[in-house]
Structure formats: structure tokens, C-alpha cells
Enzyme design. Structure first.
Site, short mmCIF file in Angstrom:
data_model
loop_
_atom_site.label_atom_id
_atom_site.label_comp_id
_atom_site.label_asym_id
_atom_site.label_seq_id
_atom_site.Cartn_x
_atom_site.Cartn_y
_atom_site.Cartn_z
N ASP A 59 0.30 -1.15 -0.21
CA ASP A 59 0.00 0.58 0.22
C ASP A 59 0.71 0.80 0.05
O ASP A 59 1.77 1.35 1.04
CB ASP A 59 -0.97 -0.20 1.19
CG ASP A 59 -1.97 1.13 0.91
OD1 ASP A 59 -1.88 2.01 0.65
OD2 ASP A 59 -3.31 0.79 1.71
N TYR A 65 11.16 0.87 0.11
CA TYR A 65 12.51 0.92 0.11
C TYR A 65 12.91 0.37 -1.08
O TYR A 65 12.62 -1.40 -0.45
CB TYR A 65 13.00 1.14 0.85
CG TYR A 65 12.52 1.87 2.22
CD1 TYR A 65 13.23 3.09 2.43
CD2 TYR A 65 11.63 1.38 2.93
CE1 TYR A 65 12.81 3.83 3.40
CE2 TYR A 65 10.93 1.93 3.92
CZ TYR A 65 11.66 3.51 4.18
OH TYR A 65 11.49 4.52 5.19
N TYR A 146 -11.03 12.80 -4.46
CA TYR A 146 -10.55 12.26 -5.17
C TYR A 146 -9.90 13.27 -5.84
O TYR A 146 -8.47 13.32 -6.62
CB TYR A 146 -11.57 11.14 -6.59
CG TYR A 146 -10.51 11.15 -8.47
CD1 TYR A 146 -9.38 9.61 -7.73
CD2 TYR A 146 -10.94 11.60 -9.43
CE1 TYR A 146 -8.99 9.90 -8.59
CE2 TYR A 146 -10.12 10.39 -10.62
CZ TYR A 146 -9.47 10.15 -9.78
OH TYR A 146 -8.48 9.24 -11.13
N LYS A 150 -5.75 14.62 -5.63
CA LYS A 150 -5.15 15.00 -7.03
C LYS A 150 -4.66 15.94 -7.27
O LYS A 150 -3.65 15.71 -8.10
CB LYS A 150 -6.44 14.21 -8.22
CG LYS A 150 -6.32 12.47 -8.35
CD LYS A 150 -4.85 12.05 -8.88
CE LYS A 150 -5.02 10.28 -9.46
NZ LYS A 150 -4.38 9.23 -9.39
#
Length: 323
Positions: A59, A65, A146, A150
Site C-alpha cells: 500500500d 524502499y 479524488y 489529485k
């Protein structure tokens, strides 16, 4: 591009899976990252045995990493049905996900592309929408998780560019369709096709006069790859979409024609903040990327209809049971 190490977040989703496939064909090593909230393993199952493909369940709201040369940040539910299911998580995916991927790119000095959206323009009062238009967005409506998520991600990208000289690319994606769309995602093309193939009524929200511009997935992926490979002096944002504009009623009638369906068209109430018009101004994409969509609506719909017809037949279930 041989041996370029590329991270694709949201890589098992509709767009992400096509992008992974394209990058492998270009000779890249691809790390596909997805938490499978809307992405599906079946979208990338044919890639799992590829020697240059790796799948990681992760997620993006948590740090990652890894060692890569390029990052395509596509992770985020992109249809109203999915992004409104858990709006807080949607915002976190856009914002925290951007922070984590930008932090990774900063550490690696990697080039990073943000898959933004035409939804940053909201319900536009300028038509078609050029990149210089700041938008007309409701910051507290049901779509805001949303839209504003964004928009904030774009802010973060450009602040990292200005503050840390990060090599960023921002693409504003307009309506895209094609094989591997989720049949229950509430998007108009998949909705209409599944309803037509199953003989269900085709539901149009509003009076059908609202317009969208539909870009076939292969054309969209070509634009993303071209954008990533532009020089560091061009950051975007750049609109990517097909400027051919169709009303919802035109689209429904075309899908009925192509499927030979006897479905009737029914009308329902228009959702809150649903844009009345959506059409990209792609002059910048033509100039900087040498790109424009080349797939006609009929050709793209025929390929997409074939995909859904095969899925419905193979599963031998009602369309609502497809996942």
C-alpha cells in the site's frame, strides 16, 4: 530503455497492467506494486513468469524502499464507485502515496511520473480544457476525495521540483477505456457494455447530453511512455486524451449498435458534481510528445466489447458477479 528498472504503482490495475506489459516489451525491468483494492491479479497473471517482472503487494500510503530508475505513480482508485467507497483512504492514497513516492524518487534521484486526472478541472466553465485552466472544483463534495487528492498530489510534485529539483512528469489523463476495465467500476463505457451484452437496460444519468472524450488504452500508454522519456526541462502538466467528444446518449446508441443488443435506454438522476462537459485541449501533447490518439471509437469499442464478452462467457455468471 533496455534494463531500465521501473516501478509502477497500481500496476495490477486497468492502466497499470497495460503499462507493465508495454515496459516489458520495451526491455525494462518492471516492479509492479499494488494493494489489490481495485487492481486484480488476473490483469497481470500472464506476466508473472516473465524474467524481468516482479510483483509486490504493498500500500503506497506506507513508505517503500526499493532501487529503481523510474517511477510511474498510478496508484489510486479512479472510478466514483471505488473512490467514494472509502473517501478518506482515497485522499490518503493520493496525498500520502505521492509523498512516499516523491521521497523515494528524491533518495534515488529517479525520474517520477504522476498519473493525474482531468478531474482536477472539476465541472469546467472553459471548454475544451487547456492545462493553464485552474479548474472549477467543489472542495467538500462527494467527489472531492479524488478531485482534491489529485490536485494536492500535483502541488506536491511541483513543490518537490522547485525545492529539490526532482525530475517530475505530470500527466492529466482524460477518460480512458479498453480491455481489463473492471466491469463493476461504474465507469460509463464498462457499464454500458456489460448492460448491453447482458440485455439489461442501459442506464444514463441525467438527460444524456453531458459529454466525454474517450481515449483507447493503447494510445494512453504510448503517451505515458513518451512523457517519461522527454527531457528534464519539460515537467507538464500535459493533457492526454482523445479530443473527439461524444454525448452519453451517442455512446449508448453506438454500443447498442456494435453489440446488436436489444437493451432499452433508461434515465436516472445525475450524480452530484458530475461534470457536464469534458474534452481535452491536446495542443501541448502534440507539440511536446508528438502524440495524438489514433484509435477510433468504433475500433476501440469493438476490442473492449470482445474482452467483456469473453469474460462473461468464461465465467458463466451474471455480469454483477464478475470480479
Amino acid at each position: 530503455m533496455d534494463n531500465t528498472r521501473v516501478l509502477v504503482t497500481g500496476g495490477s490495475g486497468f492502466l497499470g497492467s497495460h503499462l507493465c506489459e508495454r515496459l516489458l516489451n520495451d526491455g525494462c525491468e518492471v516492479l509492479c506494486v499494488d494493494n489489490f483494492f481495485t487492481g486484480r491479479r488476473s490483469n497481470i497473471s500472464h506476466l508473472l513468469t516473465h524474467p524481468r517482472f516482479e510483483l509486490m503487494r504493498h500500500d503506497v500510503t506506507f513508505p517503500l524502499y526499493v532501487e529503481v530508475d523510474q517511477i510511474y505513480n498510478l496508484a489510486c482508485p479512479a472510478s466514483p464507485v471505488h473512490y467514494q467507497h472509502d473517501p478518506v483512504q482515497t485522499t490518503k492514497t493520493s496525498v500520502h502515496g505521492a509523498i512516499n513516492m516523491l521521497g523515494l524518487a528524491k533518495r534515488l534521484r529517479a525520474k517520477i511520473l504522476q498519473a493525474s486526472t482531468s478531474e482536477v478541472y472539476g465541472d469546467p466553465d472553459i471548454h475544451p480544457q487547456p492545462e493553464g485552466y485552474w479548474g472549477h472544483v467543489n472542495p467538500i463534495g462527494p467527489r472531492s476525495c479524488y478531485d482534491e487528492g489529485k490536485r494536492c498530489a500535483e502541488t506536491l510534485f511541483f513543490d518537490y521540483f522547485r525545492q529539490h529539483r526532482l525530475r517530475i512528469k505530470v500527466v492529466r489523463i482524460f477518460n480512458t477505456y479498453g480491455p481489463r476495465m473492471h466491469p463493476n467500476d461504474g465507469r460509463v463505457v464498462s457499464n454500458f457494455i456489460v448492460q448491453a451484452l447482458s440485455g439489461q437496460p442501459i442506464t444514463i444519468y441525467g438527460d444524456g447530453s453531458q459529454t466525454r472524450s474517450f481515449c483507447y488504452v493503447d494510445d494512453l500508454i504510448e503517451a505515458l511512455v513518451r512523457m517519461m522519456n522527454t527531457g528534464d526541462d519539460f515537467t507538464g502538466p500535459v493533457n492526454v486524451g482523445n479530443p473527439d467528444e461524444y454525448s452519453m446518449l451517442q455512446l449508448a446508441r453506438e454500443i447498442i449498435r456494435l453489440t446488436g443488443s436489444r437493451s432499452e435506454i433508461v434515465f436516472k438522476q445525475l450524480p452530484t458534481d458530475d461534470p457536464k462537459q469534458r474534452q481535452p485541449d491536446i495542443a501541448l501533447a502534440r507539440e511536446k510528445l508528438g502524440w495524438q490518439a489514433s484509435t477510433s471509437l468504433q475500433d476501440g469499442l469493438e476490442k473492449t466489447i470482445g474482452y467483456f464478452a469473453e469474460r462473461i462467457e468464461s465465467l458463466n455468471q451474471t455480469p454483477n458477479a464478475i470480479n
